[in-house]
Design a protein around this motif. Structure first.
Motif, PDB file in Angstrom:
ATOM      1  N   TYR A  51      16.091  21.289 -52.625  1.00 38.71           N
ATOM      2  CA  TYR A  51      16.225  19.869 -52.936  1.00 38.71           C
ATOM      3  C   TYR A  51      15.246  19.434 -54.017  1.00 38.71           C
ATOM      4  N   SER A  52      15.783  18.712 -54.975  1.00 40.29           N
ATOM      5  CA  SER A  52      14.975  18.008 -55.961  1.00 40.29           C
ATOM      6  C   SER A  52      15.800  16.820 -56.423  1.00 40.29           C
ATOM      7  N   PRO A  53      15.149  15.706 -56.701  1.00 41.35           N
ATOM      8  CA  PRO A  53      15.909  14.521 -57.119  1.00 41.35           C
ATOM      9  C   PRO A  53      16.669  14.730 -58.436  1.00 41.35           C
ATOM     10  N   ASP A  54      16.233  15.679 -59.252  1.00 43.29           N
ATOM     11  CA  ASP A  54      16.892  15.930 -60.534  1.00 43.29           C
ATOM     12  C   ASP A  54      18.183  16.715 -60.384  1.00 43.29           C
ATOM     13  N   LEU A  55      18.348  17.410 -59.293  1.00 43.91           N
ATOM     14  CA  LEU A  55      19.499  18.275 -59.073  1.00 43.91           C
ATOM     15  C   LEU A  55      20.712  17.444 -58.658  1.00 43.91           C
ATOM     16  N   SER A  56      21.867  17.744 -59.241  1.00 43.76           N
ATOM     17  CA  SER A  56      23.069  17.005 -58.866  1.00 43.76           C
ATOM     18  C   SER A  56      23.509  17.415 -57.458  1.00 43.76           C
ATOM     19  N   VAL A  57      24.214  16.520 -56.808  1.00 42.47           N
ATOM     20  CA  VAL A  57      24.655  16.766 -55.437  1.00 42.47           C
ATOM     21  C   VAL A  57      25.613  17.949 -55.389  1.00 42.47           C
ATOM     22  N   LYS A  58      26.497  18.046 -56.376  1.00 48.29           N
ATOM     23  CA  LYS A  58      27.460  19.144 -56.400  1.00 48.29           C
ATOM     24  C   LYS A  58      26.755  20.492 -56.526  1.00 48.29           C
ATOM     25  N   THR A  59      25.765  20.579 -57.387  1.00 43.86           N
ATOM     26  CA  THR A  59      25.006  21.821 -57.550  1.00 43.86           C
ATOM     27  C   THR A  59      24.253  22.161 -56.275  1.00 43.86           C
ATOM     28  N   LEU A  60      23.649  21.157 -55.667  1.00 45.07           N
ATOM     29  CA  LEU A  60      22.900  21.383 -54.424  1.00 45.07           C
ATOM     30  C   LEU A  60      23.815  21.875 -53.312  1.00 45.07           C
ATOM     31  N   LEU A  61      24.972  21.239 -53.165  1.00 47.48           N
ATOM     32  CA  LEU A  61      25.902  21.652 -52.117  1.00 47.48           C
ATOM     33  C   LEU A  61      26.462  23.045 -52.380  1.00 47.48           C
ATOM     34  N   ASN A  62      26.685  23.387 -53.646  1.00 49.66           N
ATOM     35  CA  ASN A  62      27.146  24.741 -53.981  1.00 49.66           C
ATOM     36  C   ASN A  62      26.098  25.785 -53.616  1.00 49.66           C
ATOM     37  N   LYS A  63      24.834  25.489 -53.889  1.00 51.76           N
ATOM     38  CA  LYS A  63      23.775  26.438 -53.547  1.00 51.76           C
ATOM     39  C   LYS A  63      23.607  26.561 -52.038  1.00 51.76           C
ATOM     40  N   ILE A  64      23.685  25.438 -51.325  1.00 58.46           N
ATOM     41  CA  ILE A  64      23.604  25.485 -49.864  1.00 58.46           C
ATOM     42  C   ILE A  64      24.750  26.316 -49.307  1.00 58.46           C
ATOM     43  N   PHE A  65      25.943  26.118 -49.830  1.00 54.56           N
ATOM     44  CA  PHE A  65      27.117  26.874 -49.401  1.00 54.56           C
ATOM     45  C   PHE A  65      26.910  28.368 -49.656  1.00 54.56           C
ATOM     46  N   LYS A  66      26.386  28.705 -50.842  1.00 55.40           N
ATOM     47  CA  LYS A  66      26.185  30.109 -51.194  1.00 55.40           C
ATOM     48  C   LYS A  66      25.174  30.781 -50.265  1.00 55.40           C
ATOM     49  N   TYR A  67      24.037  30.135 -50.037  1.00 52.37           N
ATOM     50  CA  TYR A  67      23.023  30.739 -49.178  1.00 52.37           C
ATOM     51  C   TYR A  67      23.484  30.798 -47.719  1.00 52.37           C
ATOM     52  N   SER A  68      24.264  29.835 -47.292  1.00 49.23           N
ATOM     53  CA  SER A  68      24.808  29.880 -45.935  1.00 49.23           C
ATOM     54  C   SER A  68      25.800  31.026 -45.774  1.00 49.23           C
ATOM     55  N   LEU A  69      26.610  31.249 -46.808  1.00 47.87           N
ATOM     56  CA  LEU A  69      27.535  32.385 -46.774  1.00 47.87           C
ATOM     57  C   LEU A  69      26.794  33.716 -46.740  1.00 47.87           C
ATOM     58  N   ILE A  70      25.709  33.802 -47.484  1.00 49.14           N
ATOM     59  CA  ILE A  70      24.943  35.050 -47.520  1.00 49.14           C
ATOM     60  C   ILE A  70      24.346  35.350 -46.145  1.00 49.14           C
TER      61      ILE A  70
END
Length: 145
Positions: A51-70
């Motif tokens: 999480y960082s305020p500069d990061l877009s929500v879509k990018t953050l959710l994509n990264k969360i999805f990727k790490y959860s899948l891993i």
């Protein structure tokens, strides 16, 4: 700076592998109940690190999805290794599924056996994925307020 995050996540993933193996082996006896519960702190950790305020929500959710899948993919792989070897018993003419030691969850030994295998190999890692995504999204929501 991006390589530093990747290095931290590699170290964290190695620690996750060790903890997940402990949750699957000595604690869970290859039943991934504790691995499913491990999804909550993993989701919290991932979202706190990403999480960082500069990061877009879509990018953050994509990264969360990727790490959860891993992470749930690793548990899925461990479940295939632990439970996949008994799948051929379904077609074995001499297999005694009634006395194999699995719970009779569907009132028939063969149906219970198949249901247990599906539960262990597919549904449990999916539940871990859901707990990880839920905890990560909840942490992001709490971080923004």
């Amino acid at each position: 700076m991006d390589w530093l995050w990747n290095l931290n996540f590699k170290k964290a993933f190695i620690i996750y592998i060790i903890v997940d193996l402990i949750c699957l082996g000595p604690l869970g006896m290859t039943v991934p109940f504790f691995s499913i519960l491990l999804g909550f702190p993993v989701g919290w950790y991932v979202s706190k690190r990403l999480y960082s305020p500069d990061l877009s929500v879509k990018t953050l959710l994509n990264k969360i999805f990727k790490y959860s899948l891993i992470t749930s993919g690793f548990t899925f792989l461990m479940m295939i290794i632990a439970w996949g070897r008994i799948i051929p018993m379904i077609w074995g003419p001499t297999a005694d599924m009634a006395h194999f030691g699995l719970p009779m969850i569907l009132y028939d030994p063969v149906a219970s056996f198949i249901g247990w295998i599906i539960l262990m190999i597919f549904i449990s890692p999916f539940l871990q994925f859901l707990t990880t995504v839920f905890a990560a999204n909840l942490t992001v929501i709490r971080s923004e307020s």
